[in-house]
Enzyme design. Structure first.
Site, PDB file in Angstrom:
ATOM      1  N   HIS A  50       0.803  -1.228   0.000  1.00 45.59           N
ATOM      2  CA  HIS A  50       0.000   0.000   0.000  1.00 45.59           C
ATOM      3  C   HIS A  50       0.835   1.277   0.000  1.00 45.59           C
ATOM      4  CE1 HIS A  50      -4.143  -1.516   0.510  1.00 45.59           C
ATOM      5  NE2 HIS A  50      -3.595  -2.507   1.195  1.00 45.59           N
TER       6      HIS A  50
ATOM      7  N   LYS B  93      -9.010  13.394   4.243  1.00 43.56           N
ATOM      8  CA  LYS B  93      -8.118  12.230   4.214  1.00 43.56           C
ATOM      9  C   LYS B  93      -7.109  12.384   5.345  1.00 43.56           C
ATOM     10  CE  LYS B  93      -7.143  13.101  -0.039  1.00 43.56           C
ATOM     11  NZ  LYS B  93      -6.950  12.052  -1.021  1.00 43.56           N
ATOM     12  N   ARG B  94      -6.351  11.340   5.604  1.00 43.21           N
ATOM     13  CA  ARG B  94      -5.287  11.400   6.597  1.00 43.21           C
ATOM     14  C   ARG B  94      -4.380  12.592   6.293  1.00 43.21           C
ATOM     15  NH1 ARG B  94      -0.381   8.505   6.325  1.00 43.21           N
ATOM     16  NH2 ARG B  94      -1.203   7.447   4.476  1.00 43.21           N
TER      17      ARG B  94
ATOM     18  N   LYS C 130       0.094  14.232   0.728  1.00 47.71           N
ATOM     19  CA  LYS C 130      -1.282  14.444   0.273  1.00 47.71           C
ATOM     20  C   LYS C 130      -1.563  15.925  -0.005  1.00 47.71           C
ATOM     21  CE  LYS C 130      -2.908  10.285   2.652  1.00 47.71           C
ATOM     22  NZ  LYS C 130      -3.445   9.491   1.533  1.00 47.71           N
TER      23      LYS C 130
END
Length: 826
Positions: free
Chosen positions: A373, A564-565, A570
């Site tokens: 992942h 999101k985290r 990100k």
């Protein structure tokens, strides 16, 4: 018994309490459970009691199907799939159970006859604290898809007492509060103490000869902990299949030490018990300290060892020869966290069942498959040899033996390439000697997959290139998917009603059917219906925001969202810088401003991740400036969505209009939030990263907003030497934002607090925020202009939903079943 029969006046009604799916049957069941299980009546019951009464009534209807499903698996000795994951972000289960059993309307009607509202009782349920982000949510989607596709499957993980944490925002800062999700109990779980297993730690390894004179290794002088299983049913969609999520809870082998107790040292008397049970207390303890590292290692071994024991116990109920385990069991490792399962299965086969190494290794490799992942080398888990030697000495021996045999093979294949041998070794010897768990997963599995096509290609080209070159057939791609029943059917009932009236409800079990929506994008009446749904959902979410934050937002503004985290790759900072640019545009040149927006960000930062927590603080400080400036407050608002979780996500996605998927190209493995937005009709602005690539291919070019550098361009810029100030000086807006941060514009009472962000972005910028900034702004201008054509925007929204079928977790699981697990799926 006579009193019970006052509730159920005849034998038929008595059975109805447990089985009948009708309005009358559910009403009887609710009353009986409230009175005879909870010892409450309509006068003394709280709202939580009524929720429990409903939950127990639904549970009654699940149990019979659950037992019948498991009996069918056993009678037919079916091959099982075992999904090992540190996280299962299952959220609230009541709504999913109602939809999947097909009794949502009956439950609502039965409650209304008693004067209650289903929606209100559902709000009493607490999100299960069993995960953090996409990894855990993916695992939950996969489990439901396995049940809905008739795949015999079990999930295995840890029953965390406190989960990750409950996020509070205080003075703009993330504060972690224990998430006591089990405070009031959980109606869905069933303790199974009869299947408790003993797990060993520490100790030493003692060689001995068996009866045949063969040298064996015995693990002795261990400290033992009990793993107690708790089962939660996983209900398939309207197919009467119920699979199992089995979670392990740690218990001490001793309640307390009588010697300490009798001598008056009461704290020391229970120390061993408390210390042992820490293992299942909290998800992802802070591993910055040695104690946290050790606890996390123990967590990973605890649940994998207990699960291996459980699988072998179940195997022996119908089978005898453990070398044939792969014929009856497929174990999928969800990332590297469960990697120790490979060494544990080898230990059990060799040490406990005296199977020779080659036969044990063949069975192990054929049983395990590994899903990766991450693309970041630093995120690949490694454990120090010193720690493993102390905590799991026998497993370290086994890993060394696996490595020695594997490297012999590598040496034979690549005679004059010592660098390749070093890279492929399970043991890293640069600096502190440590075990590379990803390498163990690759070597010990028959399949290795990425979770988007780009991710899988980069694994083969970069991260695991040596392994791919040696065994290319082992590597494959399984693009992630999301559960359409959770994220469309349950989360967005208004939209589902419109969809069902147009194309029927077959899409709920076959998402290829959703493509039929395409032809409706040309119908004005349908686009109008679509728009009405979106506005209604936005109004609902605006009411929620007002209730929870006190901030009033305009439901007719564009809802522009990134949830999101929180992590640097990100690029929540890129989004925040754009928001600041819009603020500056209004202040400097209000006539140039085009589109009112409500910006929303949400997500949790790991407790030990300083920069992620500072990003949250920065977002909240920017929000404070914007929301308190009356000259802009009618045009833009910025909301940080506190304590992002599954139940909140179910409110967010139906109301969303623009989805921010803006990670640096080549960093995001897949993403599943992007799919949830798409399936609910939001348009995406994003880079060609992760599953965005496949989303862009599924859509027409004008139905998604792609910007920024591609992965090869990112690589080339890094190679030639990236200097963020070059981009800052060429971008007037970015230069002004740099100046504002340096001058403490967003931290006037906390001088210097954002200096690390200034240094990190404007001078280092590992994730190339500055390089992509102007392209991002340019594409955001395109978004604003296109949103002015609301009818055209609605047509694009319809197309996004119509093309979301390939991102169903049913499709993903079907591919796993056929190509990796070799089990049939409906």
């Amino acid at each position: 018994m006579a009193r019970v029969r006052k509730v159920a006046e005849n034998q038929h009604d008595w059975l109805n309490i447990y089985k009948d799916m009708s309005v009358h049957g559910l009403e009887l069941s609710f009353k009986a459970n409230r009175e005879y299980v909870l010892a409450k009546d309509q006068y003394t019951a709280t709202q939580r009691d009524n929720y429990w009464g409903l939950a127990l009534s639904i549970r009654d209807r699940i149990v019979e199907r659950w037992i019948e499903t498991q009996q069918y698996y056993h009678k037919n000795n079916l091959k099982r799939v075992y999904y090992f994951s540190m996280e299962f972000l299952i959220g609230r289960l009541l709504g999913m159970y109602l939809y999947n059993l097909g009794i949502e309307n009956e439950s609502k009607e039965s409650l209304e006859t008693l004067g209650y509202k289903l929606e209100e009782l559902r709000e009493e349920e607490v999100d299960a604290g069993l995960g953090n982000g996409g990894l855990g949510r993916l695992a939950a989607c996969f489990l439901e898809s396995m049940a809905s596709l008739d795949i015999p499957a079990h999930g295995y993980g840890i029953r965390y007492d406190y989960g990750i944490f409950h996020q509070k925002i205080i003075n703009g800062n993330q504060v972690e509060i224990p998430d006591e999700w089990l405070r009031h109990g959980c109606p869905w779980e069933f303790p199974r103490p009869e299947y408790t297993v003993k797990i060993k730690f520490y100790g030493r390894v003692e060689p001995r000869k068996d009866d045949k004179g063969v040298m064996r290794q015995t693990w002795v002088d261990t400290q033992d902990i009990l793993a107690v299983p708790y089962d939660t049913p996983i209900v398939g969609y309207k197919n009467d299949i119920v699979n199992t999520l089995r979670l392990w809870s740690a218990r001490s082998t001793e309640e307390f030490d009588f010697d300490y107790f009798n001598n008056g040292d009461y704290e020391q008397a229970v120390y061993r018990k408390i210390f042992s049970e820490n293992i299942s207390k909290v998800l992802y303890p802070n591993d910055k300290q040695s104690f946290g590292k050790e606890l996390r290692l123990k967590q990973e071994y605890f649940f994998t060892a207990a699960s291996i024991r459980d699988i072998i116990r179940r195997y022996f109920s119908e089978n005898k020869d453990l070398t044939k385990l792969p014929d009856q069991a497929a174990i999928q490792l969800n990332d590297t966290h469960p990697a120790l399962a490979i060494a544990e299965l080898m230990r059990v086969l060799i040490d406990e069942y005296n199977i020779d190494w080659d036969s044990a290794w063949q069975a192990t490799q054929k049983t395990f498959a590994y899903t990766n992942h991450t693309l970041m080398p630093e995120a690949l888990e490694c454990w120090s040899v010193e720690l493993l030697q102390r905590v799991l000495p026998r497993h370290l021996q086994i890993i060394y033996e696996i490595n020695a045999r594997f490297l012999d093979e590598v040496h034979r294949r690549y005679i004059n390439d010592p660098a390749k041998v070093e890279r492929m070794s399970l043991v890293a010897e640069d600096g502190e000697k440590r075990i590379r768990m990803a390498n163990l997963c690759i070597v010990g599995s028959h399949s290795v997959n990425g979770v988007s096509r780009l991710h899988s290609d980069l694994l083969k080209e970069r991260l695991f290139k040596d392994f791919y070159d040696m065994d290319p057939n082992k590597f494959n791609n399984k693009t992630n998917g999301i559960n359409p029943r959770r994220w469309l059917l349950k989360a967005n009932p208004r939209l589902c009603k419109v969809i069902n009236e147009a194309i029927g409800d077959g899409w709920a079990t076959d998402m290829s059917e959703i493509k039929k929506l395409e032809k409706f994008r040309e119908k004005k009446t349908f686009r109008d219906q679509w728009a009405e749904v979106k506005v209604a959902n936005k109004k609902d979410f605006a009411d929620y925001i007002l209730k929870t934050t006190g901030v009033q937002i305009d439901p007719y503004s564009m809802f522009d969202i990134q949830v999101k985290r929180i992590h640097e790759y990100k690029r929540q900072l890129l989004f925040t810088f754009y928001i600041i640019s819009e603020y500056l545009k209004i202040k400097h040149n209000p006539k140039a401003f085009v589109q009112p927006r409500t910006f929303m960000l949400g997500g949790k930062a790991a407790p030990g991740y300083f920069m992620a927590k500072l990003i949250i603080k920065f977002i909240n400080n920017v929000s404070c400036v914007i929301n308190n400036d009356k000259s802009v407050s009618d045009k833009i608002k910025l909301i940080f969505l506190e304590n992002y979780r599954v139940s909140l996500a179910e409110k967010i996605f139906p109301a969303s209009e623009l989805s921010e998927q803006i990670s640096t190209a080549g960093t995001e493995a897949s993403g599943t939030g992007n799919m949830k937005f798409m399936m609910n009709g939001a348009l995406t602005i994003g880079t060609l990263d992760g599953a965005n690539v496949e989303m862009a291919e599924a859509l027409n070019k004008d139905d998604i907003f792609i910007f920024g550098m591609k992965t090869p361009e990112v690589d080339a810029l890094k190679q030639q030497g990236y200097h963020p100030q070059d981009f800052v000086q060429r971008s007037p807006i970015l230069k002004e934002i740099n100046g504002l941060l340096s001058d403490n514009f967003f931290s006037q009472y906390e001088l210097g607090i954002f200096d690390p962000i200034v240094q990190n972005i404007f001078y280092n910028d590992h994730y190339m925020v500055c390089a992509d900034f102007d392209a991002y702004l340019k594409m955001q201008d395109v978004v604003s202009k296109q949103y002015q054509d609301k009818d055209g925007w609605n047509a694009k929204s319809i197309m996004n939903v119509a093309r979301s079928g390939m991102f169903s977790s049913d499709r993903t699981i079907g591919e796993y079943a056929k190509e990796i697990w070799k089990v049939p799926a409906r």
